[in-house]
Design a protein around this motif. Structure first.
Motif, PDB file in Angstrom:
ATOM      1  N   LEU A   1       1.001  -1.026  -0.128  1.00  0.00           N
ATOM      2  CA  LEU A   1       0.113   0.473  -0.364  1.00  0.00           C
ATOM      3  C   LEU A   1       1.024   1.326   0.366  1.00  0.00           C
ATOM      4  O   LEU A   1       1.780   1.703   0.885  1.00  0.00           O
TER       5      LEU A   1
ATOM      6  N   THR B   1      -1.858   5.452  -1.221  1.00  0.00           N
ATOM      7  CA  THR B   1      -3.067   5.580   0.302  1.00  0.00           C
ATOM      8  C   THR B   1      -4.254   7.059  -0.101  1.00  0.00           C
ATOM      9  O   THR B   1      -3.683   7.426  -0.922  1.00  0.00           O
TER      10      THR B   1
ATOM     11  N   ASP C   1      -5.078   2.244  -2.247  1.00  0.00           N
ATOM     12  CA  ASP C   1      -6.592   2.555  -1.301  1.00  0.00           C
ATOM     13  C   ASP C   1      -7.685   2.520  -2.214  1.00  0.00           C
ATOM     14  O   ASP C   1      -7.742   4.027  -3.115  1.00  0.00           O
TER      15      ASP C   1
END
Ligand code: NAP
Length: 300
Positions: A223, A226, A250
């Motif tokens: 990730l 974000t 995300d």
């Protein structure tokens, strides 16, 4: 040549046909499992059902790129029948029998370990990853064109990661006239990005670099894009996430903000299955030749 080698090819898609073509050209004997609906016939290759194959003579088992699923099922595009690879099948093979797949999972790792057979994941090899980056880049360009109303030329593009895919993507987009910034964490990658004539930045600075980005291409399988990063992007930004599932974006937040974010796995097999198959076939034939020579060396 692969004369004398007995290989079981279990399942797969169009990419596997290139492998079958190449291996039969090299004079290997092939058992094709899960190919009943394939019209084409290859000299030296016999279509068989799994329980018809004499695995005691099999030197190598070739699985499709994904290997098996977590239940042991092998993807078979050219068959309606479900094919499973079990530990018991591997146990019937001679100890030198090697299993080849693109990637692996806990199931495939588990059965090969229990049966004490070598498993080779072709996608872990640098040469395969670098060759594969070529159709991956072409697929990325296709997606960028399909999902934007502006040219790549002149647009601000961020590439995250300077690995095998990131380097090819960044270089090609630069050649197409985009303003390419590349984010990396290692100082040697920052140096290489500079040497390539591109604009480098440290990944921890990502949030400060996205305010004018048109396309953000992620190759980092963690990730990284974000919610906080996405919140600083312009509304028209297109995110193309090339990293393996679940990607590094995300997606929930991107959707909430109305930013188009696409996870784009398996591009080589989608945009250029023939080339993707040839890449695997070329590397596989070299690896199998090396295995055969090593075995012959041990025997003599
Ligand atoms: P790679 O050569 O290993 O490159 C990965 C890059 O990610 C490296 O620059 C690495 O930097 C960076 N990275 C990894 N973990 C990181 C972290 N926690 N934080 C910051 N940076 C990190 O891999 P690749 O061959 O380029 O492949 C990249 C991804 O694309 C993989 O997930 C691969 O499965 C996928 N892929 C997708 C397609 C497709 O069709 N979508 C095709 C081929 C590959 P460091 O050196 O600093 O670790």
């Amino acid at each position: 040549m692969l004369t004398g080698m007995q290989i079981a090819v279990i399942g797969g898609d169009a990419r596997q046909l290139e492998i079958i073509r190449k291996l039969t050209e090299l004079d290997a004997k092939l058992s094709l499992i899960g190919f009943e609906q394939l019209d084409h016939a290859f000299t030296g290759a016999v279509k068989e059902k799994l329980d018809e194959v004499d695995f005691t003579n099999i030197d190598a088992i070739i699985l499709p790129v994904p290997g098996t699923n977590l239940e042991g099922q092998v993807e078979t595009i050219f068959s309606n029948e479900k094919v499973y690879l079990y530990e018991e099948t591997l146990m019937q093979t001679p100890p030198h029998c090697t299993v080849y797949s693109g990637i692996s999972n806990s199931y495939l790792n588990g059965i090969t370990k229990k049966a004490n057979r070598r498993l080779v994941q072709l996608f872990e090899r640098d040469d395969v990853a670098i060759y594969n980056s070529i159709p991956t880049v072409e697929g990325t360009i296709m997606m960028a064109i399909q999902h934007t109303d502006f040219t790549i030329h002149g647009s601000n593009i961020i590439v995250l990661g300077l690995g095998r895919v990131g380097m090819s993507v960044a270089r090609t987009l630069d050649a197409l006239g985009a303003n390419v910034k590349v984010g990396a964490r290692k100082s040697e990658h920052i140096a290489r990005i500079t040497e390539m004539g591109l604009a480098p930045f440290q990944l921890n600075e990502l949030e400060n670099c996205v305010k004018d980005v048109d396309i953000c291409i992620n190759t980092i399988p963690h990730l990284i894009v974000t919610a906080s990063v996405i919140s600083k992007m312009p509304a028209h930004t297109l995110i193309i996430d090339l990293a393996s599932k679940p990607g590094g974006t995300d997606f929930r937040y991107a959707e909430k903000r109305g930013i188009k974010a696409l996870l784009a796995p398996g591009l080589p097999g989608i945009v250029a299955p023939k080339t993707a198959g040839q890449i695997l076939a070329n590397v596989l034939s070299r690896v199998l030749k090396d295995d055969l020579e090593q075995r012959k060396g041990k025997v003599t």
